[in-house]
Write a protein that holds these residues in place. Structure first.
Motif, PDB file in Angstrom:
ATOM      1  N   LEU A  26     -50.331  12.298  39.776  1.00 11.99           N
ATOM      2  CA  LEU A  26     -51.092  13.477  39.637  1.00 11.99           C
ATOM      3  C   LEU A  26     -52.543  13.454  38.896  1.00 11.99           C
ATOM      4  O   LEU A  26     -53.361  13.988  39.312  1.00 11.99           O
ATOM      5  N   GLY A  42     -46.970  19.620  36.555  1.00  9.08           N
ATOM      6  CA  GLY A  42     -46.566  18.286  36.013  1.00  9.08           C
ATOM      7  C   GLY A  42     -45.376  18.345  35.294  1.00  9.08           C
ATOM      8  O   GLY A  42     -45.149  17.295  34.683  1.00  9.08           O
ATOM      9  N   GLY A  44     -42.350  18.446  36.400  1.00 10.57           N
ATOM     10  CA  GLY A  44     -41.393  17.837  37.220  1.00 10.57           C
ATOM     11  C   GLY A  44     -40.182  18.952  37.793  1.00 10.57           C
ATOM     12  O   GLY A  44     -39.046  18.687  38.124  1.00 10.57           O
ATOM     13  N   CYS A  46     -41.271  21.432  40.242  1.00 10.75           N
ATOM     14  CA  CYS A  46     -41.863  22.506  41.311  1.00 10.75           C
ATOM     15  C   CYS A  46     -41.655  21.431  42.792  1.00 10.75           C
ATOM     16  O   CYS A  46     -41.475  22.073  43.744  1.00 10.75           O
ATOM     17  N   SER A  47     -41.846  20.250  42.603  1.00 12.26           N
ATOM     18  CA  SER A  47     -41.741  19.150  43.651  1.00 12.26           C
ATOM     19  C   SER A  47     -42.940  19.458  44.610  1.00 12.26           C
ATOM     20  O   SER A  47     -42.827  18.862  45.556  1.00 12.26           O
ATOM     21  N   LYS A  48     -44.037  20.174  44.269  1.00  7.28           N
ATOM     22  CA  LYS A  48     -45.211  20.294  45.184  1.00  7.28           C
ATOM     23  C   LYS A  48     -45.991  19.116  45.171  1.00  7.28           C
ATOM     24  O   LYS A  48     -46.736  19.164  46.074  1.00  7.28           O
ATOM     25  N   LEU A  92     -42.209  12.013  43.086  1.00  4.53           N
ATOM     26  CA  LEU A  92     -43.062  13.096  42.183  1.00  4.53           C
ATOM     27  C   LEU A  92     -44.295  12.672  41.887  1.00  4.53           C
ATOM     28  O   LEU A  92     -44.275  11.567  40.598  1.00  4.53           O
TER      29      LEU A  92
END
Ligand code: FES
Length: 680
Positions: A26, A42, A44, A46-48, A92
């Motif tokens: 990310l 970041g 960990g 929301c999983s977006k 992720l």
């Protein structure tokens, strides 16, 4: 970054860079400007930020990626997979770190500015960049030795964690902030609204921890007859529900001018109409949220497109000036304001409304939305876009410039003013064919796929019956009558002698063509009368005259392509529209339908804040032509009364549809059967 640091290549963007071992994906994506989503920043949760690493040889990129290119699954990913499930091959992006050269694919659902593909084949994709988005912030706990308000500490967190400065919040949101922070263990999700060009983002709502309920917006096409809306997920652009209702203002007048008259003649009339439309919008918001199974309080934005009269009535402005030259708008620019200001209270109390700009006193925000959807300003070829409704709005242009006008077609194209006319509801005739030899008609009705002469039609329509004829049906009926010689170029229906069919029967001093006789079963007798032909002639002459006026301005007598917009445009047959002379001559394969382009424009403005600035720029550059006072309009109108036209040749049409030369007027009515078969 050293030269020996691992090389990271992101697809599909192709962006690449070297990063030290241990850098989260990310972080690398952010530094390279790769479009990778994140709501939790970041943490960990929301999983977006999901990404899909690829392994193997990539000669195109000049790298080989080994299975050890990324860190092993960590506890956060393992937990996420256990609780919510992580698709095979996904990581992720905020948890996986770099160990070696890597090729990382960012799937569409992980892109903030993802392209949303429209459903219909002709549709163009739309890029997501919503004005309202969700972020998770980790707020410092209060410290009495260094006192600072909860809002101030939230703003500090937004600044350091998201680079967002100067967020502000109304007292109603502040009331929720304190309990949300404490309940969320100093983590809150924030709905942030930043309209295009705005410096200060506004906090619309807060939730403890990670808000999983989504943020929604409503794209509204506020028409004089119907109000239609799409409920969109503001993260994905997905349409979660669509709904519509009749505009309750109809009780004050069928068309726009009668509503303007009502406002002029009735003290308090404009306010009455304003209240009616606002109430209808609230009903629509509540109904569509219910249909989608979401709380209406999660609707944070509305974008609204409408004609100028509806625009003024929605804003609570008396539309009287729009009823007379110079058709001055009280305000023509785009408007952003809290929905509560318009008494739109059914959604979130903090919901924001964006109303697209109007082009002119007769060419409204709905035409602007059509321009945003169809982008005539980006077209290399000369395109004419016709939005047919009670008023036809016409755009003509290309990259060199765009012209716009509106033509007063009246409601005939929608089935009003037609003897057997009705709205396009089940049972309404919507398609018509007439055999050129026998002059017998066949038709289809809304809600049934069978033609009337096919087995099973009677049973399939038993529930609805054949009840009348809708807008597309009357256009096809007239065009087919013209193609079969039942109707002549001047618009006269022939009698039984002249045409040779008993379907043409006397009606007063004129004739009517019987499409369907359901009287034996207690149903209606559905005819096309001479009065119906005259009503359509008036409407189509106004439409064509407007189109020609714009062509005159550009000094052209043909256009490269024509786009029919509006719900009606979706159902109208280009061939029949051209036989009637509603639109200028063009190759039939260059006449397409854009469906509800105004509604789509509203959706683009809802899902992409930069599109708002774009349409405001486009509208400021569109040249407006006022048909009501244009000197050439009357002459065009008169010549356009003939079917298809008195003077303009229609060579492209003639190539595919030879029209019979018949005359049913004086000297023609008595021509007898032999006379009707003269063809070009
Ligand atoms: Fe939210 Fe990775 S950024 S889970």
């Amino acid at each position: 970054m050293a030269r020996t640091d691992p090389l990271i290549i992101f697809t599909p963007s192709g962006k690449r860079g070297r990063f030290p071992v241990g850098t989260p994906i990310l972080t690398a994506a952010r530094q390279l400007g790769v479009d990778l989503d994140s709501v939790c920043g970041g943490r960990g949760i929301c999983s977006k930020c999901q990404v899909a690493p690829s392994y193997g040889d990539f000669p195109k990129h000049g790298v080989t990626v080994t299975r050890t290119a990324l860190s092993d699954w960590n506890a956060v990913e393992a937990r996420y997979d256990r609780v919510r499930g992580l698709a095979r091959g996904r990581r992720l992006g905020c948890q996986a770190t770099i160990r070696g050269d890597a090729v990382i694919d960012v799937p569409p659902e992980s892109q903030v500015h993802r392209q949303v593909v429209r459903k219909a084949a002709l549709d163009r994709p739309m890029t997501m960049a919503p004005a309202t988005r969700l972020v998770l912030a980790e707020v410092a706990v209060p410290d009495m030795h260094s006192p600072s308000g909860d809002l101030e500490r939230l703003c500090a967190a937004l600044r350091t964690q998201w680079g967002i400065d100067h967020a502000r919040a109304d007292p109603a949101v502040l009331c929720k902030l304190q309990p949300a922070l404490r309940k969320g263990g100093w983590q809150v999700s924030v709905a942030l609204h930043t309209p295009a060009g705005a410096e200060v983002p506004q906090i619309l709502d807060v939730w403890p921890g990670l808000h999983q309920g989504g943020l929604y917006g409503l794209a509204v096409d506020l028409g004089s007859t119907t109000i239609a809306a799409h409920l969109c997920d503001l993260a994905s652009g997905e349409v979660r529900a669509s709904s519509g209702l009749m505009n309750p203002q109809i009780r004050f007048g069928e068309d726009l001018m009668s509503r303007v008259s009502y406002a002029m003649m009735t003290p308090g009339g404009a306010a009455e109409m304003t209240a009616a439309v606002r109430e209808a919008l609230n009903t629509l918001v509540a109904g569509i949220a219910d249909a989608a199974g979401i709380s209406p309080a999660l609707i944070f934005e509305l974008t609204i497109v409408c004609n100028p009269v509806m625009h003024h009535l929605l804003l609570g402005i008396d539309p009287v000036e729009l009823g007379q030259a110079p058709f001055a708008l009280a305000v023509s620019g785009a408007i952003t304001l809290p929905a509560q200001t318009l008494d739109l209270t059914a959604g979130s109390p903090q919901a924001q409304t964006y109303i697209l700009p109007c082009i002119a006193g007769h060419v409204g925000a709905d035409a602007a939305a059509v321009a945003l959807s169809e982008r005539p300003d980006q077209s290399e070829d000369l395109v004419m876009i016709v939005d047919v409704g009670t008023n036809a709005e016409i755009l003509l242009g290309n990259t060199q410039g765009v012209l716009a006008c509106s033509s007063p077609t009246g409601p005939a194209f929608e089935g009003a003013q037609i003897s057997a006319g009705q709205r396009a509801a089940p049972g309404a005739i919507e398609r018509v064919k007439i055999d050129p030899e026998t002059l017998e008609p066949r038709f289809r009705v809304v809600g049934c796929a069978l033609w009337s002469d096919e087995p099973g039609f009677a049973a399939a329509t038993a529930a609805t019956g054949v009840t009348g004829i809708c807008g597309s049906g009357i256009i096809e009926a007239l065009a087919e009558m013209r193609m079969a010689g039942v109707l002549d170029a001047s618009g006269l229906i022939g009698g039984p002698e002249a045409t040779g069919t008993r379907r043409c029967e006397p009606e007063g001093r004129t004739f009517a063509y019987v499409l369907h006789d359901g009287s034996a079963g207690g149903g209606p007798r559905i005819s096309v009368t001479q009065g119906d032909v005259r009503a359509i002639q008036l409407a189509k002459s106004a439409l064509y005259a407007g189109a020609r006026l714009l062509m005159d301005q550009l000094g052209v007598d043909k256009v490269d392509r024509i786009v029919l917009a509006g719900a009606f445009g979706a159902h109208i047959s280009p061939k029949h529209a051209m036989v009637l002379g509603m639109i200028p001559d063009a190759p039939l394969d260059k006449v397409t339908s854009a469906g509800n382009a105004a509604g789509h424009g509203a959706r683009i403005a809802l899902c992409n804040r930069t599109a708002r600035a774009e349409i405001e720029g486009i509208v400021s550059r569109i040249h407006k032509v006022e048909t009501a006072v244009a000197p050439g309009f009357q002459a065009h109108f008169i010549n356009a009364s003939a079917i298809p036209h008195a003077t303009d040749p229609f060579p492209e049409l003639a190539r595919v549809v030879p029209l019979p030369q018949v005359a049913h007027g004086a000297g023609g009515a008595g021509a007898g059967k032999g006379g009707r078969r003269r063809r070009r």
